[in-house]
Write a protein that holds these residues in place. Structure first.
Motif, PDB file in Angstrom:
ATOM      1  N   ASP A  10      62.767  22.173  80.399  1.00 45.57           N
ATOM      2  CA  ASP A  10      62.845  20.704  80.504  1.00 45.57           C
ATOM      3  C   ASP A  10      61.570  20.107  81.083  1.00 45.57           C
ATOM      4  O   ASP A  10      61.282  18.916  80.886  1.00 45.57           O
ATOM      5  CB  ASP A  10      64.043  20.299  81.373  1.00 45.57           C
ATOM      6  N   THR A  11      60.813  20.909  81.802  1.00 47.23           N
ATOM      7  CA  THR A  11      59.566  20.449  82.409  1.00 47.23           C
ATOM      8  C   THR A  11      58.405  20.446  81.404  1.00 47.23           C
ATOM      9  O   THR A  11      57.436  19.690  81.567  1.00 47.23           O
ATOM     10  CB  THR A  11      59.213  21.343  83.618  1.00 47.23           C
ATOM     11  N   MET A  12      58.486  21.263  80.370  1.00 52.01           N
ATOM     12  CA  MET A  12      57.371  21.432  79.440  1.00 52.01           C
ATOM     13  C   MET A  12      56.914  20.147  78.747  1.00 52.01           C
ATOM     14  O   MET A  12      55.699  19.987  78.519  1.00 52.01           O
ATOM     15  CB  MET A  12      57.709  22.507  78.404  1.00 52.01           C
ATOM     16  N   PRO A  13      57.800  19.195  78.383  1.00 50.03           N
ATOM     17  CA  PRO A  13      57.297  17.956  77.768  1.00 50.03           C
ATOM     18  C   PRO A  13      56.321  17.179  78.651  1.00 50.03           C
ATOM     19  O   PRO A  13      55.572  16.336  78.145  1.00 50.03           O
ATOM     20  CB  PRO A  13      58.587  17.150  77.531  1.00 50.03           C
ATOM     21  N   PHE A  14      56.309  17.461  79.954  1.00 50.41           N
ATOM     22  CA  PHE A  14      55.420  16.763  80.880  1.00 50.41           C
ATOM     23  C   PHE A  14      54.152  17.569  81.170  1.00 50.41           C
ATOM     24  O   PHE A  14      53.360  17.200  82.029  1.00 50.41           O
ATOM     25  CB  PHE A  14      56.162  16.464  82.184  1.00 50.41           C
ATOM     26  N   LEU A  15      53.987  18.696  80.444  1.00 51.18           N
ATOM     27  CA  LEU A  15      52.826  19.568  80.652  1.00 51.18           C
ATOM     28  C   LEU A  15      52.145  19.827  79.302  1.00 51.18           C
ATOM     29  O   LEU A  15      52.323  20.875  78.683  1.00 51.18           O
ATOM     30  CB  LEU A  15      53.265  20.896  81.287  1.00 51.18           C
TER      31      LEU A  15
END
Length: 357
Positions: free
Chosen positions: A207-212
């Motif tokens: 879930d964090t990957m879209p922000f990285l």
């Protein structure tokens, strides 16, 4: 030469802790036989000590554990040995019965708080069975050790036992030259290696990957939630940012790990087993000289604070976690990692291990 039979319920391929224990025992004059089970996808293994895989009808659940312990009991009963090493609660009953019948020394290595694993949270009956078995057997054991001080303290208080701590540290090794052709060199690599099971925080990292935008997340391993995670990344259109490399042999893994920029251990506080967890992947990351990002749980947190080899998760929301990772990627942990890797090696645990045997 003293003959020892070591038993596990896995297929022997990827259990690095047991391999290290067996090699240490062999180096110290023991004739070692490691017993596990054969799976459909089991690959050939070549060890310096003897191995045996039991063929079973059942692959999981109650029938598997029952069949394995029955087969293991008779195998141990009719095999020559001076002592027995049982790894985890799921091999203990057969070992305990044989040790009592034949008056053989029994050593117990608890890799985790078995009755408190997250997989049993929604299975109260199954959990109660394992708990009763633990309650009956552990107070009767004299030669015991485990992977973290938290688990040792828990057992020693509950059962008035004398569990010692032998951490699951990696063997001393030099970092191999990086082969960046395996990945996109322009992207930073966030790595998870280990069991792909519930409560490992893998959903949070996905879930964090879209922000990285400048990162890829690499998952190495297999487990109960692997299919779910693969479906999740498809739904979120993250196929190019999240890579699944499957299960690897320790030898191949040691060549992949140094390629990462951050190694993660995001275990959730789902019961005492994870609360006191000290995953070996943290030490593998350190040995590969990559910084670690870990959950705010006592054992893993203490490693980070003591050796300054990474950071502790500040907030478990995707946006804030991404912000922390971006800042962490700009920091240099190379000096503290080189210092920590010299101390956190299996060679420094061997003397304590042999004192138990």
């Amino acid at each position: 030469m003293k003959k020892i039979i070591v038993s596990v319920t896995n297929d022997l391929t990827t259990d690095q802790r047991v391999d290290k224990v067996c090699t240490t025992l062999q180096k110290n004059g023991f004739d070692v036989l490691l017993v596990g089970r054969h799976l459909k996808n089991s690959i050939f293994i070549n060890r310096t000590y003897k191995t045996k895989r039991l063929h079973l009808w059942f692959a999981k659940g109650f029938l598997f554990y029952a069949e394995y312990n029955i087969r293991l009991f008779f195998f141990l009963l009719f095999s020559k040995k001076d002592s027995l090493l049982s790894n985890d609660l799921d091999t203990l009953l057969a070992n305990f019965l044989v040790s009592k019948i034949q008056q053989k020394k029994l050593i117990y290595d608890s890799h985790e708080l078995f009755s408190e694993i997250p997989e049993l949270i929604h299975k109260p009956f199954v959990k109660s069975v394992w708990q009763k078995l633990e309650n009956y057997l552990l107070p009767k054991l004299k030669n015991t050790y485990t992977v973290s001080q938290g688990i040792a303290n828990y057992y020693n208080k509950k059962y008035v036992t004398n569990f010692k701590v032998v951490r699951n540290l990696p063997l001393k090794k030099e970092v191999e030259p990086h082969d960046f052709s395996l990945f996109n060199q322009e992207k930073k690599i966030i790595l998870y290696q280990g069991a792909v099971n519930i409560g490992r925080g893998l959903e949070l990292m996905i879930d964090t990957m879209p922000f990285l935008d400048n990162c890829i997340f690499v998952i190495i391993g297999e487990g109960d939630v692997l299919l779910y995670l693969k479906q999740k990344i498809i739904k979120q259109y993250l196929e190019k940012q999240v890579l699944f490399l499957g299960k690897m042999t320790p030898e191949k893994l040691q060549k992949i790990t140094p390629l990462a920029d951050i190694g993660i251990s995001f275990e959730e506080d789902l019961g005492l087993n994870y609360h006191f967890a000290l995953p070996n992947k943290i030490f593998d990351y350190i040995q590969a000289e990559i910084p670690v990002l870990v959950s705010d749980l006592p054992e893993m947190k203490q490693i980070v604070l003591t050796y300054q080899v990474g950071e502790i998760i500040e907030n478990r929301t995707p946006e804030e976690l991404a912000a922390q990772i971006k800042k962490m990627l700009k920091k240099d942990f190379s000096k503290t990692l080189k210092t920590a890797k010299k101390e956190l090696v299996w060679e420094n645990e061997e003397q304590l291990l042999m004192s138990i045997f």
